[in-house]
Motif scaffolding. Sequence first.
Motif, PDB file in Angstrom:
ATOM      1  N   LEU A 170       0.808  -1.217   0.000  1.00 50.91           N
ATOM      2  CA  LEU A 170       0.000   0.000   0.000  1.00 50.91           C
ATOM      3  C   LEU A 170       0.849   1.279   0.000  1.00 50.91           C
ATOM      4  O   LEU A 170       0.311   2.375   0.169  1.00 50.91           O
ATOM      5  N   ASN A 171       2.160   1.134  -0.195  1.00 50.30           N
ATOM      6  CA  ASN A 171       3.050   2.300  -0.082  1.00 50.30           C
ATOM      7  C   ASN A 171       2.721   3.398  -1.085  1.00 50.30           C
ATOM      8  O   ASN A 171       2.759   4.594  -0.755  1.00 50.30           O
ATOM      9  N   GLU A 172       2.381   3.003  -2.318  1.00 52.37           N
ATOM     10  CA  GLU A 172       2.067   4.029  -3.333  1.00 52.37           C
ATOM     11  C   GLU A 172       0.771   4.758  -2.996  1.00 52.37           C
ATOM     12  O   GLU A 172       0.635   5.955  -3.269  1.00 52.37           O
ATOM     13  N   ILE A 173      -0.186   4.043  -2.404  1.00 51.12           N
ATOM     14  CA  ILE A 173      -1.441   4.694  -2.011  1.00 51.12           C
ATOM     15  C   ILE A 173      -1.194   5.638  -0.836  1.00 51.12           C
ATOM     16  O   ILE A 173      -1.741   6.745  -0.787  1.00 51.12           O
ATOM     17  N   ARG A 174      -0.352   5.211   0.092  1.00 54.72           N
ATOM     18  CA  ARG A 174       0.027   6.108   1.206  1.00 54.72           C
ATOM     19  C   ARG A 174       0.650   7.397   0.653  1.00 54.72           C
ATOM     20  O   ARG A 174       0.332   8.492   1.103  1.00 54.72           O
ATOM     21  N   ALA A 175       1.525   7.235  -0.327  1.00 56.37           N
ATOM     22  CA  ALA A 175       2.195   8.403  -0.917  1.00 56.37           C
ATOM     23  C   ALA A 175       1.194   9.299  -1.648  1.00 56.37           C
ATOM     24  O   ALA A 175       1.274  10.539  -1.572  1.00 56.37           O
ATOM     25  N   LEU A 176       0.254   8.676  -2.367  1.00 53.19           N
ATOM     26  CA  LEU A 176      -0.768   9.441  -3.090  1.00 53.19           C
ATOM     27  C   LEU A 176      -1.608  10.268  -2.119  1.00 53.19           C
ATOM     28  O   LEU A 176      -1.839  11.465  -2.343  1.00 53.19           O
ATOM     29  N   CYS A 177      -2.053   9.640  -1.043  1.00 55.30           N
ATOM     30  CA  CYS A 177      -2.871  10.358  -0.048  1.00 55.30           C
ATOM     31  C   CYS A 177      -2.064  11.478   0.609  1.00 55.30           C
ATOM     32  O   CYS A 177      -2.572  12.585   0.798  1.00 55.30           O
ATOM     33  N   ALA A 178      -0.807  11.192   0.917  1.00 56.32           N
ATOM     34  CA  ALA A 178       0.043  12.208   1.547  1.00 56.32           C
ATOM     35  C   ALA A 178       0.234  13.406   0.629  1.00 56.32           C
ATOM     36  O   ALA A 178       0.203  14.564   1.071  1.00 56.32           O
ATOM     37  N   SER A 179       0.395  13.144  -0.678  1.00 62.57           N
ATOM     38  CA  SER A 179       0.631  14.240  -1.632  1.00 62.57           C
ATOM     39  C   SER A 179      -0.592  15.137  -1.761  1.00 62.57           C
ATOM     40  O   SER A 179      -0.473  16.309  -2.135  1.00 62.57           O
ATOM     41  N   HIS A 180      -1.793  14.593  -1.480  1.00 62.34           N
ATOM     42  CA  HIS A 180      -3.024  15.396  -1.548  1.00 62.34           C
ATOM     43  C   HIS A 180      -3.529  15.796  -0.159  1.00 62.34           C
ATOM     44  O   HIS A 180      -4.638  16.330  -0.028  1.00 62.34           O
ATOM     45  N   GLU A 181      -2.718  15.483   0.858  1.00 59.95           N
ATOM     46  CA  GLU A 181      -3.072  15.807   2.258  1.00 59.95           C
ATOM     47  C   GLU A 181      -4.422  15.192   2.652  1.00 59.95           C
ATOM     48  O   GLU A 181      -5.246  15.834   3.310  1.00 59.95           O
ATOM     49  N   ILE A 182      -4.629  13.936   2.237  1.00 62.22           N
ATOM     50  CA  ILE A 182      -5.836  13.187   2.603  1.00 62.22           C
ATOM     51  C   ILE A 182      -5.474  12.227   3.733  1.00 62.22           C
ATOM     52  O   ILE A 182      -4.573  11.391   3.557  1.00 62.22           O
ATOM     53  N   PRO A 183      -6.127  12.316   4.889  1.00 64.81           N
ATOM     54  CA  PRO A 183      -5.848  11.371   5.975  1.00 64.81           C
ATOM     55  C   PRO A 183      -6.119   9.931   5.511  1.00 64.81           C
ATOM     56  O   PRO A 183      -7.148   9.666   4.887  1.00 64.81           O
ATOM     57  N   TYR A 184      -5.183   9.018   5.810  1.00 65.13           N
ATOM     58  CA  TYR A 184      -5.298   7.634   5.325  1.00 65.13           C
ATOM     59  C   TYR A 184      -5.178   6.664   6.492  1.00 65.13           C
ATOM     60  O   TYR A 184      -4.205   6.702   7.246  1.00 65.13           O
ATOM     61  N   THR A 185      -6.169   5.795   6.636  1.00 65.56           N
ATOM     62  CA  THR A 185      -6.193   4.792   7.706  1.00 65.56           C
ATOM     63  C   THR A 185      -6.183   3.399   7.098  1.00 65.56           C
ATOM     64  O   THR A 185      -6.971   3.105   6.188  1.00 65.56           O
ATOM     65  N   VAL A 186      -5.313   2.539   7.581  1.00 70.42           N
ATOM     66  CA  VAL A 186      -5.299   1.127   7.173  1.00 70.42           C
ATOM     67  C   VAL A 186      -5.736   0.281   8.363  1.00 70.42           C
ATOM     68  O   VAL A 186      -5.147   0.353   9.441  1.00 70.42           O
ATOM     69  N   VAL A 187      -6.794  -0.505   8.167  1.00 68.56           N
ATOM     70  CA  VAL A 187      -7.323  -1.373   9.220  1.00 68.56           C
ATOM     71  C   VAL A 187      -6.772  -2.784   9.013  1.00 68.56           C
ATOM     72  O   VAL A 187      -7.075  -3.437   8.015  1.00 68.56           O
ATOM     73  N   GLU A 188      -5.924  -3.244   9.940  1.00 68.49           N
ATOM     74  CA  GLU A 188      -5.320  -4.577   9.823  1.00 68.49           C
ATOM     75  C   GLU A 188      -6.315  -5.637  10.295  1.00 68.49           C
ATOM     76  O   GLU A 188      -6.894  -5.499  11.376  1.00 68.49           O
ATOM     77  N   THR A 189      -6.521  -6.690   9.497  1.00 66.15           N
ATOM     78  CA  THR A 189      -7.433  -7.781   9.883  1.00 66.15           C
ATOM     79  C   THR A 189      -6.817  -9.136   9.505  1.00 66.15           C
ATOM     80  O   THR A 189      -5.801  -9.204   8.814  1.00 66.15           O
ATOM     81  N   SER A 190      -7.475 -10.209   9.959  1.00 67.68           N
ATOM     82  CA  SER A 190      -7.084 -11.585   9.594  1.00 67.68           C
ATOM     83  C   SER A 190      -8.176 -12.235   8.741  1.00 67.68           C
ATOM     84  O   SER A 190      -8.351 -13.458   8.777  1.00 67.68           O
ATOM     85  N   ILE A 191      -8.915 -11.421   8.003  1.00 65.35           N
ATOM     86  CA  ILE A 191     -10.062 -11.933   7.248  1.00 65.35           C
ATOM     87  C   ILE A 191      -9.641 -12.999   6.240  1.00 65.35           C
ATOM     88  O   ILE A 191     -10.297 -14.034   6.090  1.00 65.35           O
ATOM     89  N   ALA A 192      -8.537 -12.807   5.548  1.00 64.30           N
ATOM     90  CA  ALA A 192      -8.084 -13.780   4.546  1.00 64.30           C
ATOM     91  C   ALA A 192      -7.849 -15.144   5.178  1.00 64.30           C
ATOM     92  O   ALA A 192      -8.251 -16.182   4.629  1.00 64.30           O
ATOM     93  N   LYS A 193      -7.182 -15.159   6.334  1.00 64.91           N
ATOM     94  CA  LYS A 193      -6.904 -16.426   7.029  1.00 64.91           C
ATOM     95  C   LYS A 193      -8.199 -17.115   7.450  1.00 64.91           C
ATOM     96  O   LYS A 193      -8.372 -18.335   7.272  1.00 64.91           O
ATOM     97  N   ILE A 194      -9.131 -16.329   7.987  1.00 62.77           N
ATOM     98  CA  ILE A 194     -10.406 -16.896   8.452  1.00 62.77           C
ATOM     99  C   ILE A 194     -11.181 -17.512   7.284  1.00 62.77           C
ATOM    100  O   ILE A 194     -11.676 -18.635   7.365  1.00 62.77           O
TER     101      ILE A 194
END
Length: 243
Positions: free
Chosen positions: A70-94
């Motif tokens: 998600l590094n490029e998306i983090r950079a994109l949001c930062a360049s537009h000063e958009i707050p970005y939250t990543v929610v960590e889950t184990s959904i794939a494993k479940i």
Amino acid sequence: MTLQKVLSRVRQAVEDYHMIEEGDRIAVGISGGKDSLTLLLALNELRKFYPQKFSIYAVTVDLGFQNLDLNEIRALCASHEIPYTVVETSIAKIVFEDRRENNPCSLCAKMRKGALNDAIKDLGCNKIAYAHHEDDVVETMMLSLFYEGRLHTFSPVTHLDKTGLTVIRPLIYMREAEVIGFVNKYQVPVVKSPCPADGHTKREYIKELLQQIHRENPGVRDRIFTAIQRGNMEGWSDYFGSH
């Protein structure tokens, strides 16, 4: 497709269906795909001049796949000063390891929406923007017709009574081909879905079927979309009923 054209379509949908009000805090669900990033950039541009002032927050639910970058998306949001939250889950494993679901998409979607809604409420948002475009609207209606025996699709604005959130879909006047044209023109950093079920679903079958029908009957998707708008489906008649 230029940003100005995208903005024009988004603003038209927002105004036709009264999607945005003064003071709204809008979370944009970011999967990393072309649709959600197009929506994020369009709403970010819209908020600069829209008469009703609103704020946007980008949110990604990380399903727990190892190869999601998600590094490029983090950079994109930062360049537009958009707050970005990543929610960590184990959904794939479940879904894929613990439960070994035959139909993983249904359970995954349910769990993902739950995690997303919790994160949105923590941010103090009252609305969430989903990046469904015109093709999604038509495909969902066809899925409902083929597999449920009813005429139904999601509406432009949906109030979620359980959570108190309102879902808005500002891309409904854009075709998927136009979204692709936009991300290519501006080199938007799209992240491919690492999900093993991606591209092997009933929706993919309906998408291919509609493409075949469209080749033989140009304009058929637009006519189906117009039929949805005029067909008294829940949430869709609001606009036509007021004009």
